[in-house]
Motif scaffolding. Structure first.
Motif, PDB file in Angstrom:
ATOM      1  N   CYS A   1      11.252  17.790   2.746  1.00 40.94           N
ATOM      2  CA  CYS A   1      11.911  16.537   2.381  1.00 40.94           C
ATOM      3  C   CYS A   1      10.832  15.467   2.364  1.00 40.94           C
ATOM      4  O   CYS A   1      10.082  15.322   3.329  1.00 40.94           O
ATOM      5  N   ASN A   2      10.743  14.729   1.279  1.00 41.19           N
ATOM      6  CA  ASN A   2       9.671  13.766   1.094  1.00 41.19           C
ATOM      7  C   ASN A   2      10.236  12.370   0.853  1.00 41.19           C
ATOM      8  O   ASN A   2      11.249  12.214   0.178  1.00 41.19           O
ATOM      9  N   ALA A   3       9.567  11.385   1.394  1.00 43.66           N
ATOM     10  CA  ALA A   3       9.836   9.985   1.075  1.00 43.66           C
ATOM     11  C   ALA A   3       8.499   9.328   0.812  1.00 43.66           C
ATOM     12  O   ALA A   3       7.541   9.556   1.548  1.00 43.66           O
ATOM     13  N   SER A   4       8.416   8.547  -0.249  1.00 43.46           N
ATOM     14  CA  SER A   4       7.158   7.871  -0.535  1.00 43.46           C
ATOM     15  C   SER A   4       7.406   6.539  -1.230  1.00 43.46           C
ATOM     16  O   SER A   4       8.377   6.369  -1.962  1.00 43.46           O
ATOM     17  N   LEU A   5       6.520   5.613  -0.964  1.00 41.86           N
ATOM     18  CA  LEU A   5       6.490   4.316  -1.623  1.00 41.86           C
ATOM     19  C   LEU A   5       5.098   4.157  -2.208  1.00 41.86           C
ATOM     20  O   LEU A   5       4.120   4.483  -1.556  1.00 41.86           O
ATOM     21  N   ASN A   6       5.028   3.666  -3.443  1.00 42.61           N
ATOM     22  CA  ASN A   6       3.707   3.372  -3.987  1.00 42.61           C
ATOM     23  C   ASN A   6       3.657   1.940  -4.481  1.00 42.61           C
ATOM     24  O   ASN A   6       4.635   1.208  -4.372  1.00 42.61           O
TER      25      ASN A   6
ATOM     26  N   HIS B   1       0.853  -1.193   0.000  1.00 46.48           N
ATOM     27  CA  HIS B   1       0.000   0.000   0.000  1.00 46.48           C
ATOM     28  C   HIS B   1       0.891   1.246   0.000  1.00 46.48           C
ATOM     29  O   HIS B   1       2.008   1.210   0.503  1.00 46.48           O
ATOM     30  N   PRO B   2       0.399   2.326  -0.588  1.00 41.21           N
ATOM     31  CA  PRO B   2       1.217   3.541  -0.663  1.00 41.21           C
ATOM     32  C   PRO B   2       1.391   4.193   0.704  1.00 41.21           C
ATOM     33  O   PRO B   2       0.488   4.169   1.536  1.00 41.21           O
ATOM     34  N   VAL B   3       2.586   4.744   0.925  1.00 39.91           N
ATOM     35  CA  VAL B   3       2.881   5.495   2.147  1.00 39.91           C
ATOM     36  C   VAL B   3       3.714   6.717   1.769  1.00 39.91           C
ATOM     37  O   VAL B   3       4.442   6.701   0.778  1.00 39.91           O
TER      38      VAL B   3
END
Length: 172
Positions: free
Chosen positions: A137-142, A120-122
């Motif tokens: 500052c961004n971190a994301s997983l999709n 799931h996206p975070v």
């Protein structure tokens, strides 16, 4: 004057935004942008030390700690991935002229011998908001499926099975 830096959301899709220029490659065939290779100009530069990759391919697992470093002018982004026990953690350390932020996300993932996919996206965004200075500052997983292979000891990620637009991470 306000500075707004949105730190190159690292793709996972991994959001691993590799600052690369397909026309310039290092001797190990890793895509890097050229700006006198120091990142002090207008072009993003991959400053990762790929000498640890080596040339031989040994049996590998995606589980482990992986890192890539990029810079542009006075901005430096260190992207670290921790993959273990069915979980991927992504950490972006952002530094702009000594102002630092860390964005961190983690999510369950399914991985096999050549691909992985987050369940799931975070996303996480950290910010500095002061008079005359703003930084994020961004971190994301999709959930986009990513493919991987190894180049010596290094992890190579790409979005489709063509091995194009790849990002190379070193073990650390």
């Amino acid at each position: 004057m306000k500075l707004l830096i949105a730190a190159l959301s690292v793709l996972v899709v991994l959001s691993v935004t590799a600052c690369e220029n397909q026309d310039n490659q290092d001797p190990n065939n890793n895509n890097v942008a050229s700006d006198n290779n120091n990142g002090n100009g207008n072009n993003p530069v991959n400053q990762t030390d790929y000498s640890v990759c080596g040339v031989t391919t040994a049996p590998h697992t995606i589980e482990g700690r992986w890192q890539m470093v990029q810079a542009q002018g006075s901005f430096r982004l260190t992207t670290s991935m921790y993959i273990q026990n069915g979980t991927i953690q992504l950490v972006n350390d952002c530094d702009l002229s000594g102002n630092t932020l860390r964005a961190t996300v983690a999510a369950p993932a399914v991985y096999d011998y050549n691909s992985f996919q987050v369940s799931h996206p975070v996303s996480d965004t950290q910010k500095i908001d002061r008079p005359n200075f703003q930084m994020s500052c961004n971190a994301s997983l999709n959930t986009t499926k990513l493919y991987y292979t190894f180049q010596g000891n290094c992890l190579v990620l790409y979005k489709d099975n063509t091995n194009n637009n790849r990002s190379v991470f070193v073990p650390f």
